[in-house]
Design a protein around this motif. Sequence first.
Motif, mmCIF file in Angstrom:
data_model
loop_
_atom_site.group_PDB
_atom_site.id
_atom_site.type_symbol
_atom_site.label_atom_id
_atom_site.label_comp_id
_atom_site.label_asym_id
_atom_site.label_seq_id
_atom_site.Cartn_x
_atom_site.Cartn_y
_atom_site.Cartn_z
ATOM 1 N N ILE A 59 49.708 28.794 35.548
ATOM 2 C CA ILE A 59 49.508 29.045 36.974
ATOM 3 C C ILE A 59 49.082 27.773 37.704
ATOM 4 O O ILE A 59 49.457 27.551 38.858
ATOM 5 C CB ILE A 59 48.501 30.193 37.228
ATOM 6 C CG1 ILE A 59 48.615 30.647 38.686
ATOM 7 C CG2 ILE A 59 47.081 29.807 36.877
ATOM 8 C CD1 ILE A 59 47.922 31.965 38.978
ATOM 9 N N LEU A 60 48.346 26.887 37.023
ATOM 10 C CA LEU A 60 48.006 25.603 37.640
ATOM 11 C C LEU A 60 49.255 24.753 37.832
ATOM 12 O O LEU A 60 49.395 24.050 38.842
ATOM 13 C CB LEU A 60 46.979 24.858 36.785
ATOM 14 C CG LEU A 60 45.553 25.407 36.781
ATOM 15 C CD1 LEU A 60 44.664 24.565 35.895
ATOM 16 C CD2 LEU A 60 44.981 25.495 38.187
ATOM 17 N N ASP A 61 50.161 24.826 36.876
ATOM 18 C CA ASP A 61 51.420 24.091 36.994
ATOM 19 C C ASP A 61 52.219 24.600 38.192
ATOM 20 O O ASP A 61 52.767 23.817 38.974
ATOM 21 C CB ASP A 61 52.230 24.259 35.704
ATOM 22 C CG ASP A 61 53.426 23.323 35.656
ATOM 23 O OD1 ASP A 61 53.231 22.111 35.828
ATOM 24 O OD2 ASP A 61 54.551 23.805 35.452
ATOM 25 N N ALA B 229 44.053 16.757 49.323
ATOM 26 C CA ALA B 229 44.750 16.049 48.241
ATOM 27 C C ALA B 229 43.798 15.711 47.103
ATOM 28 O O ALA B 229 44.226 15.546 45.957
ATOM 29 C CB ALA B 229 45.397 14.777 48.781
ATOM 30 N N ALA B 230 42.496 15.618 47.393
ATOM 31 C CA ALA B 230 41.526 15.342 46.333
ATOM 32 C C ALA B 230 41.485 16.504 45.341
ATOM 33 O O ALA B 230 41.433 16.302 44.121
ATOM 34 C CB ALA B 230 40.149 15.100 46.941
ATOM 35 N N ILE B 231 41.521 17.717 45.850
ATOM 36 C CA ILE B 231 41.524 18.894 44.982
ATOM 37 C C ILE B 231 42.812 18.930 44.161
ATOM 38 O O ILE B 231 42.795 19.217 42.960
ATOM 39 C CB ILE B 231 41.385 20.172 45.818
ATOM 40 C CG1 ILE B 231 40.062 20.164 46.590
ATOM 41 C CG2 ILE B 231 41.476 21.419 44.933
ATOM 42 C CD1 ILE B 231 39.907 21.297 47.572
ATOM 43 N N GLU B 232 43.923 18.616 44.802
ATOM 44 C CA GLU B 232 45.200 18.617 44.098
ATOM 45 C C GLU B 232 45.224 17.562 42.994
ATOM 46 O O GLU B 232 45.795 17.783 41.919
ATOM 47 C CB GLU B 232 46.329 18.391 45.092
ATOM 48 C CG GLU B 232 46.506 19.565 46.053
ATOM 49 C CD GLU B 232 47.306 19.210 47.284
ATOM 50 O OE1 GLU B 232 47.904 18.113 47.309
ATOM 51 O OE2 GLU B 232 47.346 20.015 48.227
ATOM 52 N N THR B 233 44.585 16.414 43.250
ATOM 53 C CA THR B 233 44.515 15.368 42.232
ATOM 54 C C THR B 233 43.722 15.854 41.031
ATOM 55 O O THR B 233 44.089 15.588 39.876
ATOM 56 C CB THR B 233 43.875 14.098 42.807
ATOM 57 O OG1 THR B 233 44.679 13.619 43.885
ATOM 58 C CG2 THR B 233 43.765 13.003 41.739
ATOM 59 N N GLN B 234 42.631 16.580 41.270
ATOM 60 C CA GLN B 234 41.842 17.113 40.162
ATOM 61 C C GLN B 234 42.681 18.058 39.303
ATOM 62 O O GLN B 234 42.613 18.029 38.069
ATOM 63 C CB GLN B 234 40.621 17.849 40.713
ATOM 64 C CG GLN B 234 39.575 16.937 41.344
ATOM 65 C CD GLN B 234 38.443 17.716 41.976
ATOM 66 O OE1 GLN B 234 38.592 18.879 42.338
ATOM 67 N NE2 GLN B 234 37.307 17.073 42.119
ATOM 68 N N VAL B 235 43.468 18.892 39.958
ATOM 69 C CA VAL B 235 44.322 19.822 39.212
ATOM 70 C C VAL B 235 45.376 19.051 38.421
ATOM 71 O O VAL B 235 45.677 19.375 37.270
ATOM 72 C CB VAL B 235 44.994 20.826 40.170
ATOM 73 C CG1 VAL B 235 45.958 21.731 39.410
ATOM 74 C CG2 VAL B 235 43.944 21.665 40.888
ATOM 75 N N LEU B 236 45.936 18.015 39.042
ATOM 76 C CA LEU B 236 46.937 17.208 38.350
ATOM 77 C C LEU B 236 46.348 16.569 37.098
ATOM 78 O O LEU B 236 46.967 16.579 36.025
ATOM 79 C CB LEU B 236 47.468 16.123 39.286
ATOM 80 C CG LEU B 236 48.431 15.111 38.668
ATOM 81 C CD1 LEU B 236 49.672 15.812 38.135
ATOM 82 C CD2 LEU B 236 48.814 14.043 39.675
ATOM 83 N N VAL B 237 45.149 16.025 37.232
ATOM 84 C CA VAL B 237 44.499 15.385 36.072
ATOM 85 C C VAL B 237 44.271 16.409 34.965
ATOM 86 O O VAL B 237 44.477 16.119 33.777
ATOM 87 C CB VAL B 237 43.173 14.726 36.500
ATOM 88 C CG1 VAL B 237 42.397 14.250 35.276
ATOM 89 C CG2 VAL B 237 43.445 13.554 37.435
ATOM 90 N N MET B 238 43.866 17.605 35.367
ATOM 91 C CA MET B 238 43.650 18.653 34.366
ATOM 92 C C MET B 238 44.948 19.003 33.651
ATOM 93 O O MET B 238 44.944 19.387 32.476
ATOM 94 C CB MET B 238 43.070 19.896 35.045
ATOM 95 C CG MET B 238 42.653 20.992 34.090
ATOM 96 S SD MET B 238 41.832 22.353 34.952
ATOM 97 C CE MET B 238 41.444 23.416 33.574
ATOM 98 N N ARG C 162 59.241 17.179 35.289
ATOM 99 C CA ARG C 162 59.077 17.694 36.651
ATOM 100 C C ARG C 162 58.072 16.867 37.439
ATOM 101 O O ARG C 162 58.304 16.527 38.600
ATOM 102 C CB ARG C 162 58.632 19.162 36.616
ATOM 103 C CG ARG C 162 59.706 20.130 36.184
ATOM 104 C CD ARG C 162 59.383 21.550 36.599
ATOM 105 N NE ARG C 162 58.085 22.001 36.121
ATOM 106 C CZ ARG C 162 57.883 22.526 34.914
ATOM 107 N NH1 ARG C 162 58.899 22.643 34.065
ATOM 108 N NH2 ARG C 162 56.691 22.942 34.545
ATOM 109 N N ARG C 163 56.958 16.549 36.821
ATOM 110 C CA ARG C 163 55.941 15.766 37.525
ATOM 111 C C ARG C 163 56.453 14.363 37.840
ATOM 112 O O ARG C 163 56.209 13.827 38.909
ATOM 113 C CB ARG C 163 54.673 15.660 36.680
ATOM 114 C CG ARG C 163 53.911 16.931 36.439
ATOM 115 C CD ARG C 163 53.192 17.458 37.680
ATOM 116 N NE ARG C 163 54.081 18.143 38.600
ATOM 117 C CZ ARG C 163 54.469 19.400 38.462
ATOM 118 N NH1 ARG C 163 54.059 20.104 37.443
ATOM 119 N NH2 ARG C 163 55.268 19.955 39.356
#
Length: 202
Positions: free
Chosen positions: A56-58, A98-107, A121-122
């Motif tokens: 779901i994060l993806d 975008a800061a929150i999105e970056t955290q999700v990306l790192v995870m 995809r990324r």
Amino acid sequence: MPKVVDHDARREELIAATWRTIRRLGLAGTTTREIAKEAGYAHGLLAYYFPDKDAILDAALERAYVAAREQLTARISDRSGLDAVREVLLTALPVGDAAIETQVLVMAWGTMVTSESRRARRYATFREWRDTVRLLVRIAAAVGEMTGEQEPEEIAEALVALVDGLTLHWVMNPAEYPASRLIATVDGALDRYRPHHPSSGT
């Protein structure tokens, strides 16, 4: 008659609930159970659409990229030259939402290491952004707003690397890299690429 379910709409509801949950509880507190609760659905129903938290994060990241692409198009539509280059760089910094999105990306990095399809995809999204930077730098150089002493391709690669590096530093130590510092660093780099700017160290 059985109820007709719009599965695409339900997936979008769950993805929207994921972002609300992340903003409310942070990544550490975001679980599939909390996402289902936020969306108003049973936990088992969420599992029907997304097998685990990574999935779901993806999907949430994918939706965020679509929105970011649309926002970027709108933000640079009335900009040109160096101003457009600056805007496309700033949109990639971990500032605001975008800061929150970056955290999700790192995870999600861990799953990308082991999943070629997710990694592809990324990277496709990154490549699209990088190519936009290259195009805008070429245009800015062509209209005389960026130096002709370097090839536009070299300038674009340096700017992309700068944004990537700033993002990594922010991930490691966000307190030392507030939005003001990130933006000022990008502005300083762009200033060095203005025409006739004296080279450092010469």
